[in-house]
Scaffold this motif. Structure first.
Motif, PDB file in Angstrom:
ATOM      1  N   GLU A 411       0.834  -1.194   0.000  1.00 38.22           N
ATOM      2  CA  GLU A 411       0.000   0.000   0.000  1.00 38.22           C
ATOM      3  C   GLU A 411       0.869   1.245   0.000  1.00 38.22           C
ATOM      4  OE1 GLU A 411      -2.843   1.239  -0.607  1.00 38.22           O
ATOM      5  OE2 GLU A 411      -3.432  -0.770  -1.220  1.00 38.22           O
ATOM      6  N   ALA A 412       0.367   2.227  -0.670  1.00 37.58           N
ATOM      7  CA  ALA A 412       1.078   3.484  -0.794  1.00 37.58           C
ATOM      8  C   ALA A 412       1.808   3.829   0.496  1.00 37.58           C
ATOM      9  CB  ALA A 412       0.080   4.585  -1.115  1.00 37.58           C
ATOM     10  N   SER A 413       3.086   3.787   0.414  1.00 35.45           N
ATOM     11  CA  SER A 413       3.845   4.061   1.626  1.00 35.45           C
ATOM     12  C   SER A 413       5.209   4.545   1.213  1.00 35.45           C
ATOM     13  CB  SER A 413       3.999   2.777   2.425  1.00 35.45           C
ATOM     14  OG  SER A 413       4.786   1.868   1.687  1.00 35.45           O
ATOM     15  N   ASP A 417      14.334   3.276   3.883  1.00 36.12           N
ATOM     16  CA  ASP A 417      15.379   4.283   3.802  1.00 36.12           C
ATOM     17  C   ASP A 417      16.336   4.096   2.644  1.00 36.12           C
ATOM     18  OD1 ASP A 417      15.729   4.588   7.378  1.00 36.12           O
ATOM     19  OD2 ASP A 417      14.389   5.531   5.932  1.00 36.12           O
ATOM     20  N   VAL A 418      16.540   2.859   2.270  1.00 35.33           N
ATOM     21  CA  VAL A 418      17.561   2.581   1.270  1.00 35.33           C
ATOM     22  C   VAL A 418      17.242   3.200  -0.078  1.00 35.33           C
ATOM     23  CG1 VAL A 418      18.570   0.522   2.215  1.00 35.33           C
ATOM     24  CG2 VAL A 418      16.429   0.368   0.947  1.00 35.33           C
ATOM     25  N   SER A 419      16.022   3.562  -0.316  1.00 34.50           N
ATOM     26  CA  SER A 419      15.691   4.097  -1.627  1.00 34.50           C
ATOM     27  C   SER A 419      15.150   5.506  -1.477  1.00 34.50           C
ATOM     28  CB  SER A 419      14.641   3.199  -2.287  1.00 34.50           C
ATOM     29  OG  SER A 419      14.106   3.847  -3.406  1.00 34.50           O
ATOM     30  N   ASN A 420      15.424   6.355  -2.468  1.00 33.17           N
ATOM     31  CA  ASN A 420      14.816   7.674  -2.420  1.00 33.17           C
ATOM     32  C   ASN A 420      13.691   7.750  -3.431  1.00 33.17           C
ATOM     33  OD1 ASN A 420      16.763   7.491  -4.384  1.00 33.17           O
ATOM     34  ND2 ASN A 420      18.186   8.720  -3.176  1.00 33.17           N
ATOM     35  N   ILE A 421      13.218   6.616  -3.847  1.00 30.25           N
ATOM     36  CA  ILE A 421      12.077   6.562  -4.748  1.00 30.25           C
ATOM     37  C   ILE A 421      10.903   6.018  -3.959  1.00 30.25           C
ATOM     38  CG2 ILE A 421      11.164   5.236  -6.679  1.00 30.25           C
ATOM     39  CD1 ILE A 421      13.788   5.695  -8.074  1.00 30.25           C
ATOM     40  N   THR A 422       9.790   6.665  -4.067  1.00 32.96           N
ATOM     41  CA  THR A 422       8.613   6.196  -3.355  1.00 32.96           C
ATOM     42  C   THR A 422       7.960   5.088  -4.174  1.00 32.96           C
ATOM     43  OG1 THR A 422       8.333   8.414  -2.525  1.00 32.96           O
ATOM     44  CG2 THR A 422       6.469   6.919  -2.276  1.00 32.96           C
ATOM     45  N   ILE A 423       7.738   3.968  -3.528  1.00 32.27           N
ATOM     46  CA  ILE A 423       7.240   2.792  -4.235  1.00 32.27           C
ATOM     47  C   ILE A 423       5.794   2.507  -3.824  1.00 32.27           C
ATOM     48  CG2 ILE A 423       7.536   0.290  -4.481  1.00 32.27           C
ATOM     49  CD1 ILE A 423       9.716   1.807  -5.854  1.00 32.27           C
ATOM     50  N   PHE A 424       4.948   2.285  -4.814  1.00 30.16           N
ATOM     51  CA  PHE A 424       3.578   1.876  -4.515  1.00 30.16           C
ATOM     52  C   PHE A 424       3.384   0.378  -4.753  1.00 30.16           C
ATOM     53  CE2 PHE A 424       3.023   6.299  -6.168  1.00 30.16           C
ATOM     54  CZ  PHE A 424       2.785   6.877  -4.939  1.00 30.16           C
ATOM     55  N   ASN A 425       4.070  -0.120  -5.757  1.00 28.58           N
ATOM     56  CA  ASN A 425       3.922  -1.523  -6.120  1.00 28.58           C
ATOM     57  C   ASN A 425       5.302  -2.155  -6.206  1.00 28.58           C
ATOM     58  OD1 ASN A 425       0.933  -2.012  -6.872  1.00 28.58           O
ATOM     59  ND2 ASN A 425       1.435  -0.042  -7.789  1.00 28.58           N
ATOM     60  N   LEU A 431      14.816   0.250  -5.905  1.00 30.35           N
ATOM     61  CA  LEU A 431      15.063   1.220  -6.964  1.00 30.35           C
ATOM     62  C   LEU A 431      15.584   2.508  -6.351  1.00 30.35           C
ATOM     63  CD1 LEU A 431      11.775   0.703  -8.994  1.00 30.35           C
ATOM     64  CD2 LEU A 431      14.046  -0.142  -9.567  1.00 30.35           C
ATOM     65  N   THR A 432      16.682   2.999  -6.886  1.00 26.35           N
ATOM     66  CA  THR A 432      17.173   4.304  -6.435  1.00 26.35           C
ATOM     67  C   THR A 432      17.221   5.241  -7.624  1.00 26.35           C
ATOM     68  OG1 THR A 432      19.485   3.779  -6.855  1.00 26.35           O
ATOM     69  CG2 THR A 432      18.650   3.307  -4.642  1.00 26.35           C
ATOM     70  N   TYR A 505       7.511   6.719  -7.833  1.00 21.85           N
ATOM     71  CA  TYR A 505       7.913   7.995  -8.414  1.00 21.85           C
ATOM     72  C   TYR A 505       9.116   8.562  -7.696  1.00 21.85           C
ATOM     73  CZ  TYR A 505       6.062  10.576  -4.433  1.00 21.85           C
ATOM     74  OH  TYR A 505       5.857  11.058  -3.176  1.00 21.85           O
ATOM     75  N   TYR A 506       9.777   9.485  -8.358  1.00 23.29           N
ATOM     76  CA  TYR A 506      10.871  10.238  -7.756  1.00 23.29           C
ATOM     77  C   TYR A 506      10.572  11.711  -7.949  1.00 23.29           C
ATOM     78  CZ  TYR A 506      15.392  12.479  -7.163  1.00 23.29           C
ATOM     79  OH  TYR A 506      16.389  13.320  -6.759  1.00 23.29           O
TER      80      TYR A 506
END
Ligand SMILES: *[C@@H]1O[C@H](CO)[C@@H](O)[C@H](O)[C@H]1NC(C)=O
Ligand SMILES: *[C@@H]1O[C@H](CO)[C@@H](O)[C@H](O)[C@H]1NC(C)=O
Ligand SMILES: *[C@@H]1O[C@H](CO)[C@@H](O)[C@H](O)[C@H]1NC(C)=O
Ligand SMILES: *[C@@H]1O[C@H](CO)[C@@H](O)[C@H](O)[C@H]1NC(C)=O
Ligand SMILES: *[C@@H]1O[C@H](CO)[C@@H](O)[C@H](O)[C@H]1NC(C)=O
Ligand SMILES: *[C@@H]1O[C@H](CO)[C@@H](O)[C@H](O)[C@H]1NC(C)=O
Ligand SMILES: *[C@@H]1O[C@H](CO)[C@@H](O)[C@H](O)[C@H]1NC(C)=O
Ligand SMILES: *[C@@H]1O[C@H](CO)[C@@H](O)[C@H](O)[C@H]1NC(C)=O
Ligand SMILES: *[C@@H]1O[C@H](CO)[C@@H](O)[C@H](O)[C@H]1NC(C)=O
Ligand SMILES: *[C@@H]1O[C@H](CO)[C@@H](O)[C@H](O)[C@H]1NC(C)=O
Ligand SMILES: *[C@@H]1O[C@H](CO)[C@@H](O)[C@H](O)[C@H]1NC(C)=O
Ligand SMILES: *[C@@H]1O[C@H](CO)[C@@H](O)[C@H](O)[C@H]1NC(C)=O
Length: 733
Positions: A411-413, A417-425, A431-432, A505-506
């Motif tokens: 779920e949208a969250s 910390d390891v990534s600066n890309i917000t992941i929905f799925n 992914l960075t 998204y980034y």
């Protein structure tokens, strides 16, 4: 001679400073050897080298010609090149030593992407053999006007981009007549562009982007530009007109003049730049008509004319690949014949956008009452509000009432910390930003799979198993006032089998992209273009039509609040290898905009936009139904929305007028694409045609999308052996 001697003396003294150095050589050549080595060690000493890049530079090792980054002339053992490139993980820090001036035969000094500070030592300007000076991407300070280029007659590459160089142009730069690359981008040069730059005959790349340049572009600019390929004057304060002679620089491939204060008309001479691939004129004050000659630019890949005061040309053909979402002051001229725009044929995958006047704008639209119904249909081709009528819908759906087939999802969250890309799925790998940038090779054109009004889309191969599509948004069109995070989270939570999945998204101040799953089948526009070589029958047609119908119906009716897509067209419909169709680009108009007050701005794609929307910018779900109807007509027939063959008819003739004409003339069978016309599907084809015609009615009393879907369900192909058929179509591919 004297000079030489004193220099040798200095070098000797210098050498003594390095007490550990064993002195054994006294001959002249030997002295050079010693001095070159000493100079290198002194250069090393002025750097802080936290990553040990220069570990191989050792005082007890005389083979300095093989030290990292050093090249020598074969016969003299004198240093000819110093090339050390830094990067985020490995960089030199500190000052560039003036000892570099002792490397008298130096031709190449290339130290890009470090953290060098301080000034360029003045001794550099004595290096008469210098051909390349590249210190791009450091933090070098200085006053450009104090640089003395008088002796650097052989300089070919001057790359000082992205440093902290200020001041005016150095007049002595005029002496560097061999310059082929001049990059001062991203500094603080505040001056007019000097006329002598127009005299550099060998110039290939001129990049003065992001400085504080003022005044006009010199009129001789472009007179001697046989070799010029890349011209970037973007993000300055340049004004006045673009010199028409620029049209003579026939090798130009990139022309970036965006974000200045240029005015006047866009010179039609630009239409002669037959190699032009990228043309950015957005964010200026250009006026007048968009020259029709731009339509001749077949190599044009990206063209942005957004945010100007351009008029849409009334009688001329218009440019297929240019985005020009406008300023509300853009007037629809009386007999605006958008339908004469060239067809969205071939590989064209760009939007054609044009702004229409807002409802109630004080713009003079005195001729409007003279518009006939047909002309209105014509103007059709305009529109789709960017930020459109805020009052109207266009909200993003949360969850549909119908449970879509469940796909495992996080779920949208905010991602770990390891990534600066917000992941929905989740896609199973972290992914960075860097990973994406690297996989797209810094968003190189070769990875670009499409460009539209919101930005370009790139194919991103993360690993052999995982390929993604990344849509890089034009940050300048992002509406800063909207609650981006909230909107995007809502988008990320939308889930339907016929809507493309937003993976994440980034977003930063300078860059922004959306990550989607990649669909290997390309888009429907390409498919339509290539369908002669595929199995294209009623079953395939029906499947694509129903898939997209379901997607739109979901956006309209099962989201709360609902979403109007506003830009439905074949290039926004993607396919996978099983010919499942997916709608893309939904909800973007919500994020991208021109400001809260700009609910007047209207943007869209020629040929697909409902007439009432084009003329009033009033958006409703029935505008989507119209666009869907046009897509359906394209699938049913062998005509494009704005087919070249329509040029024979009156202005404004499009696929909708054509279908109606054929029906009126009782030539219904001639409408259909040949391979569709099979005995057992004739009746259903005719019914589908009527459905498409109802969807494209002039007045918005069109069916609702949910009704369209119901009708399509009643038009199922006879024996639905879809998989079989689809498989065969893949084999043929
Ligand atoms: C090598 O020496 C020859 C003759 O001494 C000279 O002409 C040539 O320019 C030199 N080459 C280089 C790369 O310095
Ligand atoms: C950074 O530079 C170092 C040394 O120049 C090089 O070994 C390394 O591969 C570079 N790293 C990247 C990510 O390019
Ligand atoms: C670099 O030069 C500046 C003055 O030009 C000086 O203040 C600074 O200390 C120098 N930095 C190093 C690392 O030598
Ligand atoms: C630049 O250098 C040349 C030759 O070294 C010299 O004649 C000239 O005066 C210098 N110009 C400035 C402005 O220092
Ligand atoms: C100019 O420099 C900027 C920054 O390096 C770069 O993004 C841009 O692509 C360059 N323009 C051209 C035409 O090379
Ligand atoms: C438009 O150009 C001006 C400079 O002329 C710049 O300050 C501004 O940021 C630009 N706007 C956008 C959206 O790029
Ligand atoms: C486009 O190119 C053709 C052929 O070179 C030329 O005849 C025509 O005038 C050009 N059109 C425009 C509008 O410049
Ligand atoms: C473009 O339109 C103008 C009038 O609007 C006309 O004078 C001009 O000849 C047209 N140019 C072409 C190439 O059709
Ligand atoms: C459109 O252009 C006019 C000038 O022609 C300007 O006054 C107005 O602010 C612009 N509107 C927008 C929304 O940018
Ligand atoms: C993104 O995250 C990676 C891993 O934490 C980090 O190394 C990198 O600097 C970050 N990049 C940006 C642009 O924030
Ligand atoms: C988009 O257009 C470019 C250039 O016209 C072409 O190379 C590319 O294949 C097209 N992409 C798609 C998805 O059609
Ligand atoms: C099209 O509309 C007409 C009149 O509104 C209606 O009678 C007809 O059933 C519709 N046809 C289809 C296929 O929707």
């Amino acid at each position: 001679m004297k000079m030489q001697f004193s220099r040798i003396l200095i070098l000797f003294l210098m050498a003594f400073a390095f007490s550990s150095f064993p002195f054994s050589a006294y001959g002249k050549d030997e002295v050079f050897v010693v001095s070159e080595k000493m100079a290198l060690l002194k250069i090393k000493k002025s750097f802080i080298d936290p990553f040990g890049i220069l570990l191989s530079w050792k005082s007890d090792d005389s083979s300095y010609c093989s030290w990292y980054g050093v090249s020598c002339n074969a016969n003299s053992s004198r240093v000819s090149e110093l090339r050390i490139k830094g990067n985020n993980t490995n960089k030199l820090v500190g000052n560039l030593s003036h000892a570099v001036a002792y490397l008298e035969e130096l031709r190449v000094l290339s130290l890009p992407f470090h953290d060098l500070t301080g000034e360029i030592p003045v001794q550099i300007w004595e290096l008469q053999n210098l051909e390349v000076l590249d210190v791009q991407g450091n933090a070098i300070q200085g006053d450009f006007s104090s640089y003395n280029f008088t002796r650097l007659r052989k300089l070919r590459v001057l790359n000082l981009g992205f440093n902290r160089i200020v001041g005016r142009f150095s007049p002595s730069l005029a002496k560097c007549r061999c310059l082929s690359v001049l990059n001062l981008a991203g500094n603080g040069v505040n001056d007019v562009i000097p006329g002598f730059i127009g005299g550099f005959e060998k110039l290939k790349v001129l990049n003065l982007s992001s400085n504080r340049l003022i005044g006009r572009v010199p009129v001789n600019f472009g007179v001697k530009c046989r070799d010029l390929e890349h011209l970037d004057l973007s993000f300055n304060f340049l004004q006045g007109e673009i010199p028409r002679v620029l049209g003579k620089c026939s090798h130009l491939r990139t022309v970036l003049l965006n974000s200045n204060k240029f005015s006047g008309v866009i010179p039609s001479e630009l239409g002669g730049l037959w190699k032009l691939e990228v043309l950015l004129l957005n964010n200026n004050s250009f006026t007048g008509e968009i020259p029709s000659s731009l339509g001749n630019l077949t190599a044009l890949h990206v063209c942005n004319l957004l945010f100007n005061n351009l008029l849409f040309s009334s009688e001329n053909k218009t440019i297929r690949r240019c985005s020009f979402v406008g300023n509300s002051s853009l007037t629809v001229t009386p007999r605006m014949s958008l339908a004469l725009a060239p067809p969205m044929s071939q590989q064209s995958n760009e939007s054609q956008r044009v702004a229409a006047p807002p409802q109630g704008s004080n713009q003079s639209r005195n001729d409007e009452k003279g518009l006939t119904a047909l002309e209105i249909t014509v103007a059709v081709s305009v529109a789709l509000a960017f930020v459109a009528a805020l009052a109207v819908l266009v909200s993003l759906c949360k969850n549909g009432k119908e449970e879509p087939p469940s796909v495992p999802r996080i779920e949208a969250s905010i991602s770990p910390d390891v990534s600066n890309i917000t992941i929905f799925n989740d896609v199973g790998v972290v992914l960075t930003y860097e990973k994406i940038v690297q996989a797209t090779r810094n968003f190189s054109w070769s990875n670009c799979i499409g460009t539209g009004g919101f930005g370009s889309t790139y194919r991103v191969e993360i690993s052999s198993e995982l390929t993604l599509a990344v849509k890089r948004l034009l940050t300048e069109t992002v509406d800063g006032t909207i609650q981006f995070e909230a909107e995007i989270q809502t988008l990320g939570s939308i889930n339907h089998p016929n809507l493309i999945t937003l993976i994440g998204y980034y977003k930063s101040d300078t860059d922004m992209f959306l990550i989607y799953n990649f669909l290997p089948g390309g888009n429907l526009e390409k498919y339509i273009h290539e369908r002669a070589s595929r199995v294209f029958n009623y079953k395939v047609l029906h499947k694509i039509a129903l898939d997209i119908g379901l997607a739109i119906s979901f956006l309209h009716d099962q989201c709360d609040p609902r979403i109007i897509h506003r830009d439905i067209k074949p290039s926004n419909i993607l396919l996978d290898n099983e010919l499942n169709a997916y709608l893309s680009d939904f909800g973007l108009s919500r994020i991208m905009g021109t400001g809260t007050s700009s609910n007047t701005a209207v943007a869209g794609t020629f040929g697909y936009v409902a007439p009432e929307y084009a003329l009033t910018s009033r958006v409703s779900d029935r505008a989507d139904v119209y666009s869907y109807g046009v897509v359906l007509l394209e699938l049913l027939s062998d005509k494009r929305a704005l087919d070249p063959s329509f040029a024979a008819y009156e202005d404004g003739f499009n696929i909708v007028s054509w279908a109606n004409m054929m029906l009126r003339d009782d030539k219904i069978e001639d409408i259909f694409y040949t391979s569709l016309w099979e005995p057992d599907s004739e009746e259903k084809l005719k019914a589908m045609l009527h459905l498409a015609v109802n969807c494209t009615a002039d007045l918005p009393n069109r069916p609702r999308m949910i009704q369209v879907v119901e009708q399509l369900k009643n038009l199922q192909p006879e024996n639905l052996r879809t998989m079989e058929i689809l498989n065969s179509s893949i084999i043929e591919e």
